[in-house]
Design an enzyme around this catalytic site. Sequence first.
Site, mmCIF file in Angstrom:
data_model
loop_
_atom_site.group_PDB
_atom_site.id
_atom_site.type_symbol
_atom_site.label_atom_id
_atom_site.label_comp_id
_atom_site.label_asym_id
_atom_site.label_seq_id
_atom_site.Cartn_x
_atom_site.Cartn_y
_atom_site.Cartn_z
ATOM 1 N N GLY A 1 -40.712 102.800 24.637
ATOM 2 C CA GLY A 1 -41.978 103.330 24.176
ATOM 3 C C GLY A 1 -41.842 103.982 22.807
ATOM 4 N N CYS A 2 -42.980 104.335 22.232
ATOM 5 C CA CYS A 2 -42.982 104.887 20.876
ATOM 6 C C CYS A 2 -42.416 106.307 20.837
ATOM 7 C CB CYS A 2 -44.390 104.837 20.295
ATOM 8 S SG CYS A 2 -45.691 105.449 21.400
ATOM 9 N N TYR A 3 -42.932 107.197 21.678
ATOM 10 C CA TYR A 3 -42.356 108.542 21.735
ATOM 11 C C TYR A 3 -40.867 108.501 22.097
ATOM 12 C CZ TYR A 3 -46.963 110.902 21.601
ATOM 13 O OH TYR A 3 -48.197 111.388 21.241
ATOM 14 N N SER B 1 -38.636 107.633 18.998
ATOM 15 C CA SER B 1 -38.483 108.684 17.989
ATOM 16 C C SER B 1 -37.627 109.834 18.504
ATOM 17 C CB SER B 1 -39.859 109.202 17.544
ATOM 18 O OG SER B 1 -40.517 109.889 18.598
#
Length: 346
Positions: free
Chosen positions: A149-151, A154
């Site tokens: 996922g994106c979170y 990062s």
Amino acid sequence: MIKVGIVGGTGYTGVELLRLLAVHPKVEVTLITSRAEAGKCVTELFPTLRGHYDDLYFSEPESHALGACDLVFFATPHGVAQAMMKEVLAAGVRAIDLSADFRIRDIEVWEKWYGQQHGCPELVAQAVYGLPEIHREQIKDAQLVACPGCYPTSIQLGFYPLLANDLIDPRSLIASSASGVSGAGKQAKVDLLMAEMGESFKTYAAGGHRHLPEIEQGLRDMQTPDAAEPELTFVPHLLPMIRGIHSTLFARLIENVDLQALFEDFYANEPFVDVLPQGVLPETRSVKSSNICRLAVLEPQSRGTVVVASVIDNLTKGASGQGIQNMNIMFGFDETMGLAAPALLP
């Protein structure tokens, strides 16, 4: 040249895949599916892609048609890929799932956070978590890659050098992250209207975001064997912009080291992680439409708390670009192929 199919090609991650694959020299997109838009030409929905997909039409998702591809991307909501994946893999097709269906290894945890019974639990153990900076070797031979996922992307890239070297207390981890609204998808929602979220900034899902178990699983994978279980306080926020994620990470140091040198050395050979010079902090606009994660590390006031600032584009390194990075690794292409363009500015 490989033949690629895309299941779910009308959402933001689907069209981002199309944009990036349009200039990939080793890929031909031969199939794209959408139940709602079946029969329509891709360029009718996305005029920006005219000249690249003028002969590509949306079709119903059918397993026998997907079987003619070398690789299938699933750019679908959770629950869709798990219903089709067994047939796709049985046809000898490799797959990259951009949804959350195969990211979490504990089926009970997945079912708790996603509120439904998993439709294909027997394939979860087979899936390789597609964060190349950590799992590159396993990705090479994978039949099924679960794209992060994106979170989680990062946050994990920000904590990785610290946890891998056992330099922070894993029970002290905090992530304050903010995302643009494209991370919520294309559904019409009142709280995503411009009049509701424009010129505003808010916390959401503070009581528990479904990316939390994925992040903690990934953090555990990067730790030294004897380290304590990671405990992350994760608070997401919504930014009044379209794309981008900024994660500010905090942890208590248990050993004093040269943090700048640590990060620079750790990521020196990673093509898509950029450690900024000391004193320079990243901005989301510096990664817009690129597959780069930009990081800065510091110890404010020298009080024993390390802070990492991490920015990515949620649709590129946080989804479709990372998916293509995984594809390149799986098929033996140069890892940067089709992904070398710098960020857009302004």
